[in-house]
Each structure stands twice: as C-alpha cells, then as structure tokens.
Design a protein around this motif. Sequence first.
Motif, PDB file in Angstrom:
ATOM      1  N   SER A  21       0.848  -1.185   0.000  1.00 33.66           N
ATOM      2  CA  SER A  21       0.000   0.000   0.000  1.00 33.66           C
ATOM      3  C   SER A  21       0.891   1.245   0.000  1.00 33.66           C
ATOM      4  N   HIS A  34       5.838  11.108  -8.370  1.00 32.81           N
ATOM      5  CA  HIS A  34       5.615  10.870  -6.954  1.00 32.81           C
ATOM      6  C   HIS A  34       6.803  10.109  -6.384  1.00 32.81           C
ATOM      7  N   LYS A  52      -4.470   0.074  -5.565  1.00 27.64           N
ATOM      8  CA  LYS A  52      -4.645   1.226  -4.670  1.00 27.64           C
ATOM      9  C   LYS A  52      -4.769   2.477  -5.520  1.00 27.64           C
ATOM     10  N   LYS A  53      -5.994   3.017  -5.619  1.00 24.84           N
ATOM     11  CA  LYS A  53      -6.217   4.194  -6.467  1.00 24.84           C
ATOM     12  C   LYS A  53      -6.025   5.502  -5.712  1.00 24.84           C
ATOM     13  N   ASP A  54      -6.418   5.559  -4.466  1.00 29.85           N
ATOM     14  CA  ASP A  54      -6.301   6.776  -3.671  1.00 29.85           C
ATOM     15  C   ASP A  54      -5.243   6.567  -2.604  1.00 29.85           C
ATOM     16  N   LEU A  55      -4.035   7.070  -2.848  1.00 36.29           N
ATOM     17  CA  LEU A  55      -2.915   6.831  -1.940  1.00 36.29           C
ATOM     18  C   LEU A  55      -2.887   7.870  -0.833  1.00 36.29           C
ATOM     19  N   ASP A  56      -2.516   7.405   0.352  1.00 36.15           N
ATOM     20  CA  ASP A  56      -2.319   8.308   1.486  1.00 36.15           C
ATOM     21  C   ASP A  56      -1.044   9.107   1.280  1.00 36.15           C
ATOM     22  N   ARG A  57      -1.040  10.315   1.838  1.00 37.29           N
ATOM     23  CA  ARG A  57       0.158  11.166   1.850  1.00 37.29           C
ATOM     24  C   ARG A  57       0.655  11.237   3.280  1.00 37.29           C
ATOM     25  N   LYS A 104       2.650   4.860  -0.042  1.00 37.74           N
ATOM     26  CA  LYS A 104       2.326   6.149   0.561  1.00 37.74           C
ATOM     27  C   LYS A 104       3.144   7.228  -0.144  1.00 37.74           C
ATOM     28  N   SER A 115       0.699   9.528 -12.372  1.00 37.94           N
ATOM     29  CA  SER A 115      -0.405   8.770 -12.960  1.00 37.94           C
ATOM     30  C   SER A 115      -0.283   7.260 -12.783  1.00 37.94           C
TER      31      SER A 115
END
Length: 119
Positions: free
Chosen positions: A18, A29, A113-118, A20, A100
Amino acid sequence: MDKVNLNQKFSLFSEQWSPKIVGELNGQHVKLAKLKGEFVWHKHEQEDELFYVVKGSFKMEYRDRTVEVRENEFLIVPKGVEHKPVAEEEVWVMLFEPASTLNTGNTENAMTKKDLDRL
C-alpha cells in the motif's frame, strides 16, 4: 521544503503493498511501501518505475529472469515490461514514478490502490 526522514515515515504505517506518497517533483511521486509476499504480474504501458531498497531485499520477477535487489540498490523497470515483485521477508522500498502510475498497472484487483495516502 522540509527534509524527509525515511525511518520516521516508514514508522507511520504497517500495511504492505500500500504505497504512501512522501514527495512530488516534476510530475513524479516519491512513494514508500512495505512489501512482503508476492504481488501480481503487471506492466505499465506509459511509465517507468524505479524501486530503491531502503531496508531488506526482494526479487523482481520477469517472464524470462529474476533479479534480486538488495539494500541500497535500485532497479528501474522500463514501461511495457511485465514484472512481479516478490519479498520473502518484509522489505522497505522507495519508488519514483509518474503521478499517474497505478500500482498494479494494467491489472486491477484487490491489491489495486487508487487513492494513496500522503505522509
């Protein structure tokens, strides 16, 4: 413009596979991930990926060979190349890839995992 301490950031999460987000530059990123076990076969049609091992080691499987990547080494997977990371023990990796990039590339499943935590 703050510095990033990798050990401190890795201490903030325990889940594996997962990524980050810990930084951004020029449309890229910088991500941290903990890996253990086998991922899925996938490829990225438009993006290269860089895997830098911060702690531990893992094997990158390709259809025709396997490359072991150890602590303080990195590996670039070129776009379009099918690959599967495998880690017998937990490994900490830092990834550099275009914003992307979907972690499972052309394969969408429960590990996507489409929406990654920051962090």
